[in-house]
Motif scaffolding. Structure first.
Motif, mmCIF file in Angstrom:
data_model
loop_
_atom_site.group_PDB
_atom_site.id
_atom_site.type_symbol
_atom_site.label_atom_id
_atom_site.label_comp_id
_atom_site.label_asym_id
_atom_site.label_seq_id
_atom_site.Cartn_x
_atom_site.Cartn_y
_atom_site.Cartn_z
ATOM 1 N N UNK A 90 0.839 -1.200 0.000
ATOM 2 C CA UNK A 90 0.000 0.000 0.000
ATOM 3 C C UNK A 90 0.878 1.256 0.000
ATOM 4 N N UNK A 91 1.934 1.244 0.780
ATOM 5 C CA UNK A 91 2.860 2.383 0.836
ATOM 6 C C UNK A 91 3.571 2.559 -0.503
ATOM 7 N N UNK A 92 4.018 1.457 -1.103
ATOM 8 C CA UNK A 92 4.688 1.556 -2.407
ATOM 9 C C UNK A 92 3.767 2.182 -3.453
ATOM 10 N N UNK A 93 2.508 1.722 -3.480
ATOM 11 C CA UNK A 93 1.550 2.281 -4.448
ATOM 12 C C UNK A 93 1.275 3.755 -4.166
ATOM 13 N N UNK A 94 1.166 4.105 -2.901
ATOM 14 C CA UNK A 94 0.898 5.501 -2.542
ATOM 15 C C UNK A 94 2.051 6.404 -2.965
ATOM 16 N N UNK A 95 3.265 5.946 -2.798
ATOM 17 C CA UNK A 95 4.434 6.726 -3.233
ATOM 18 C C UNK A 95 4.367 6.946 -4.743
ATOM 19 N N UNK A 96 4.019 5.902 -5.483
ATOM 20 C CA UNK A 96 3.879 6.032 -6.941
ATOM 21 C C UNK A 96 2.781 7.026 -7.298
ATOM 22 N N UNK A 97 1.632 6.949 -6.599
ATOM 23 C CA UNK A 97 0.525 7.870 -6.873
ATOM 24 C C UNK A 97 0.904 9.322 -6.595
ATOM 25 N N UNK A 98 1.795 9.510 -5.645
ATOM 26 C CA UNK A 98 2.247 10.863 -5.302
ATOM 27 C C UNK A 98 3.420 11.309 -6.161
ATOM 28 N N UNK A 99 3.667 10.593 -7.232
ATOM 29 C CA UNK A 99 4.705 10.985 -8.175
ATOM 30 C C UNK A 99 6.118 10.712 -7.704
ATOM 31 N N UNK A 100 6.271 9.797 -6.753
ATOM 32 C CA UNK A 100 7.600 9.447 -6.266
ATOM 33 C C UNK A 100 8.254 10.538 -5.441
ATOM 34 N N UNK A 101 7.463 11.468 -4.948
ATOM 35 C CA UNK A 101 8.009 12.573 -4.149
ATOM 36 C C UNK A 101 8.812 12.029 -2.965
ATOM 37 N N UNK A 102 10.028 12.520 -2.760
ATOM 38 C CA UNK A 102 10.868 12.021 -1.660
ATOM 39 C C UNK A 102 10.299 12.372 -0.289
ATOM 40 N N UNK A 103 10.668 11.557 0.677
ATOM 41 C CA UNK A 103 10.369 11.863 2.069
ATOM 42 C C UNK A 103 8.932 11.695 2.493
ATOM 43 N N UNK A 104 8.201 10.781 1.898
ATOM 44 C CA UNK A 104 6.797 10.587 2.253
ATOM 45 C C UNK A 104 6.620 9.804 3.561
ATOM 46 N N UNK A 105 7.399 8.725 3.714
ATOM 47 C CA UNK A 105 7.196 7.831 4.848
ATOM 48 C C UNK A 105 8.513 7.434 5.495
ATOM 49 N N UNK A 106 8.464 7.282 6.803
ATOM 50 C CA UNK A 106 9.560 6.704 7.582
ATOM 51 C C UNK A 106 8.966 5.479 8.258
ATOM 52 N N UNK A 107 9.546 4.319 8.008
ATOM 53 C CA UNK A 107 9.056 3.079 8.598
ATOM 54 C C UNK A 107 10.087 2.563 9.600
ATOM 55 N N UNK A 108 9.617 2.165 10.764
ATOM 56 C CA UNK A 108 10.518 1.526 11.717
ATOM 57 C C UNK A 108 10.061 0.091 11.912
ATOM 58 N N UNK A 109 11.056 -0.769 12.182
ATOM 59 C CA UNK A 109 10.785 -2.191 12.349
ATOM 60 C C UNK A 109 11.776 -2.759 13.351
#
Length: 98
Positions: free
Chosen positions: A65-84
């Motif tokens: 879902x995050x990968x698709x959202x990044x694509x929908x937003x035109x690949x704009x940098x700095x959208x998400x920070x994920x911790x694991x």
């Protein structure tokens, strides 16, 4: 990059470091948030960016879902920070362990 993944052992400072850069934070804790992730994970991505999704691995469906959202937003940098948090290997479960 549209997203950054910070991975490491529990209590090493991943979340503390990430929250210093984030504009909004989502903690993936058992309860309503995890339930929503199963029903409509895209709703969890709403928020000011960069959006920190702490312990995202508790809802693995978020990855695509995050990968698709990044694509929908035109690949704009700095959208998400994920911790694991990495889970230590249980060496006792290996046949060669003593």
């Amino acid at each position: 990059m549209g997203a950054v993944l910070i991975e490491g052992p529990k209590l090493c400072g991943k979340s503390t470091t990430a929250v210093q850069q984030a504009e909004s934070v989502l903690n993936m804790e058992p309860g309503p948030t995890l339930s929503l992730a199963a029903i409509n994970p895209k709703l969890l991505l709403q928020g000011t960016t960069p959006r920190l999704i702490d312990e995202w691995q508790l809802a693995p469906q978020l990855w695509d879902v995050i990968r698709r959202e990044i694509d929908l937003r035109g690949g704009e940098p700095g959208q998400f920070i994920l911790t694991e948090s990495a889970v230590p290997v249980d060496w006792k479960s290996f046949p060669f362990s003593g």
